[in-house]
Design an enzyme around this catalytic site. Structure first.
Site, PDB file in Angstrom:
ATOM      1  N   ASP A 195       0.841  -1.200   0.000  1.00  0.00           N
ATOM      2  CA  ASP A 195       0.000   0.000   0.000  1.00  0.00           C
ATOM      3  C   ASP A 195       0.875   1.249   0.000  1.00  0.00           C
ATOM      4  OD1 ASP A 195      -2.237  -1.526  -0.190  1.00  0.00           O
ATOM      5  OD2 ASP A 195      -3.073  -0.985   1.765  1.00  0.00           O
ATOM      6  N   TYR A 240      -1.822   5.096  -2.356  1.00  0.00           N
ATOM      7  CA  TYR A 240      -3.271   5.255  -2.202  1.00  0.00           C
ATOM      8  C   TYR A 240      -3.859   6.132  -3.307  1.00  0.00           C
ATOM      9  CZ  TYR A 240      -3.206   2.790   2.205  1.00  0.00           C
ATOM     10  OH  TYR A 240      -3.068   1.812   3.164  1.00  0.00           O
ATOM     11  N   HIS A 252       1.386  -8.559   2.643  1.00  0.00           N
ATOM     12  CA  HIS A 252       0.524  -7.419   2.957  1.00  0.00           C
ATOM     13  C   HIS A 252      -0.544  -7.753   3.987  1.00  0.00           C
ATOM     14  CE1 HIS A 252      -1.200  -3.503   2.574  1.00  0.00           C
ATOM     15  NE2 HIS A 252      -2.379  -4.000   2.248  1.00  0.00           N
ATOM     16  N   HIS A 281     -10.312  -5.996   8.671  1.00  0.00           N
ATOM     17  CA  HIS A 281      -9.668  -7.067   7.900  1.00  0.00           C
ATOM     18  C   HIS A 281      -9.466  -8.347   8.720  1.00  0.00           C
ATOM     19  CE1 HIS A 281      -9.117  -3.995   4.931  1.00  0.00           C
ATOM     20  NE2 HIS A 281      -8.301  -3.303   5.686  1.00  0.00           N
ATOM     21  N   HIS A 315      -1.728  -3.687   5.919  1.00  0.00           N
ATOM     22  CA  HIS A 315      -3.155  -3.810   5.636  1.00  0.00           C
ATOM     23  C   HIS A 315      -4.048  -3.259   6.744  1.00  0.00           C
ATOM     24  CE1 HIS A 315      -6.339  -5.054   3.085  1.00  0.00           C
ATOM     25  NE2 HIS A 315      -6.723  -6.112   3.780  1.00  0.00           N
ATOM     26  N   VAL A 316      -3.849  -3.708   7.975  1.00  0.00           N
ATOM     27  CA  VAL A 316      -4.614  -3.206   9.108  1.00  0.00           C
ATOM     28  C   VAL A 316      -3.940  -1.921   9.594  1.00  0.00           C
ATOM     29  CG1 VAL A 316      -5.478  -3.681  11.424  1.00  0.00           C
ATOM     30  CG2 VAL A 316      -5.298  -5.538   9.747  1.00  0.00           C
ATOM     31  N   HIS A 317      -4.696  -0.837   9.688  1.00  0.00           N
ATOM     32  CA  HIS A 317      -4.107   0.463   9.996  1.00  0.00           C
ATOM     33  C   HIS A 317      -3.944   0.646  11.506  1.00  0.00           C
ATOM     34  CE1 HIS A 317      -5.780   1.916   5.878  1.00  0.00           C
ATOM     35  NE2 HIS A 317      -4.787   1.052   5.765  1.00  0.00           N
TER      36      HIS A 317
END
Length: 468
Positions: free
Chosen positions: A197, A200, A320, A330, A357-359
């Site tokens: 990522d 964006y 990711h 997620h 992936h997980v913020h």
């Protein structure tokens, strides 16, 4: 021979003592859910006219300069840049002192269209035959538009060489992203392991998708032009936009961010491996087929056999989508890849797996769920000394904001978790241990928040057998 045995015995005794101390620390408390609350949420993308995206001076000046490792063992780099108006020169001039370039290399150039956006001219130049542990200066462009940079090659592959990696994921191009990259640059780390990522840009439409890929390339140049970033792709690199007629996955990413996949016998730039200093780094693609008999599965089966822990004791995996995640965001998305690859990670004693992936940030204990097969075995993850530690660092600063809802109660496999922005460092000391830090980006400061001593999986088992 006796000298080597003495050295190994010293490592074994040191490892045993530190393992006992760490064991006491690890079992002194259960997992921690940080109470820290980030104030700057949600994130906002930096305006295009901000100096963070400044276009370099001079007609057709090279921009978006970045480098990555160019071979399997760290003696080559791929240098990439964009000239906006015309192809210009493909040449890289480089040498051992600033302004004195004894060598030249010729690259390639291409451009592409995405909907109604037409890219600049993308140059990629492979420079091989470099000396280890050497600082090289390089210049690209011509005349008043020429630009100068430098990079440092890694030390020769050796089991006891020290090296410092940074780990960043889900970066984007917000003011929080800027904080992350600037704080990372203060650490002195030598190479970025990027877990997917990037820009964006897919949050934009039409022509602006390409524009935001360009701005992100200029944004990361402050670091990526001077040290390798080891790339892995995330879901925001797919750029599948059928409403715009764009249905070929990863088009922007693959045109702009090359990887040295042929040197590890991979058939795709989306999964590959490199060796750097004392580490063997495997990059996997969460969004490419990976089940049994697919190209990625076959490649990883062979690559795992090529890992030589006597030469590169540290085995690191990048992907990711996390396999272990206790956030509502997620949740369980990595389960299919876990089922396919987790047993290999335990069999080959992977030291650590980084994902994004997980913020938010999360670190696991050493656990596995490889014994459950629907009809038998515990259906829950259990402690497993052969398993890697799983770390999620999808907290670079993108505009989607933080994932603030963690599962309650905190699962037994989760050691530490916090919804904040930040970056990690992994400082490898020798074959037996490394120091890991996660650094929160808070109010303009880099705040060390989670840390531990990482003991090497392969050498922990081998050296403990040498202790009298």
């Amino acid at each position: 021979m006796l000298k080597n045995k003495g050295k190994e015995l010293f490592f074994a005794q040191s490892l045993l003592l530190s393992s006992i101390l760490l064991s006491c620390i690890n079992h002194a408390h259960a997992g921690v859910t940080s109470a820290f609350v980030r104030l700057e949420w949600p994130s906002v993308d930096i305006p295009l006219d901000n100096e963070a995206f400044a276009v370099p001076k001079g007609y057709n000046a090279p921009q978006q300069v970045h480098i990555t490792q160019g071979d399997y063992d760290g003696k080559a780099v791929i240098i990439s840049w964009v000239t906006p108006d015309k192809p210009g020169s493909n040449q890289v001039r480089y040498g051992l002192s600033d302004g004195k370039y004894d060598f030249t290399a010729e690259g390639t150039v291409q451009n592409y269209t995405f909907y109604n956006y037409k890219s600049g001219y993308i140059h990629q130049c492979l420079i091989g035959g470099l000396e280890y542990d050497t600082k090289y200066y390089y210049e690209i462009g011509v005349g008043n538009s020429a630009r100068k940079f430098w990079f440092q090659t890694p030390p020769k592959i050796d089991p006891d060489v020290s090296y410092n990696f940074g780990i960043i994921g889900d970066l984007g191009q917000t003011f929080n992203s800027l904080s992350t990259i600037q704080h990372y640059m203060e650490t002195g780390a030598q190479t970025v392991l990027f877990v997917g990522d990037l820009s964006y840009a897919d949050r934009y439409e039409n022509h602006d998708v390409g524009v935001r890929w360009d701005s992100w390339g200029r944004f990361i140049e402050q670091s990526a032009a001077y040290q390798p970033w080891i790339w892995s792709a995330g879901n925001h690199e797919i750029d599948y936009m059928p409403h715009m007629g764009e249905i070929i996955p990863f088009r922007n990413y693959l045109h702009r961010y090359p990887t040295p996949y042929p040197s590890s016998r991979s058939s795709s730039p989306l999964w590959y491996a490199v060796r750097r200093a004392s580490a063997h780094i495997i990059v996997l693609s969460s969004y490419s087929p990976f089940v049994k008999y697919t190209p990625q599965w076959r490649w990883l089966a062979e690559e795992m056999k090529r890992v030589d822990r006597e030469k590169t004791p540290w085995l690191i995996v990048l992907m990711h989508v996390p396999m272990y995640n206790s956030n509502d965001a997620h949740f369980m998305e990595g389960e299919s890849m876990r089922v396919v690859f987790e047993s290999w990670f335990c069999q080959y004693k992977v030291d650590i797996v980084f994902a994004g992936h997980v913020h938010a940030y999360e670190r696991s204990y050493r656990v596995s769920n490889i014994h459950y097969n629907i009809s038998s075995g515990s259906p829950f993850p259990t402690p497993d000394r052969s398993a890697p530690i799983y770390i999620t660092v999808g907290d670079g600063g993108n505009q989607e904001g933080l994932a603030q809802r963690f599962k309650d109660p905190q699962p037994d496999y989760s050691a530490f978790r916090e919804a904040s922005y930040g970056h990690s460092t992994l400082e490898i000391k020798n074959r037996t241990h490394a120091i890991y830090h996660w650094n929160r980006n808070d109010d303009g400061k880099r705040v060390p928040t989670d840390s531990f001593v990482l003991h090497n999986q392969y050498w922990s088992e081998k050296l403990q057998n040498l202790v009298p």
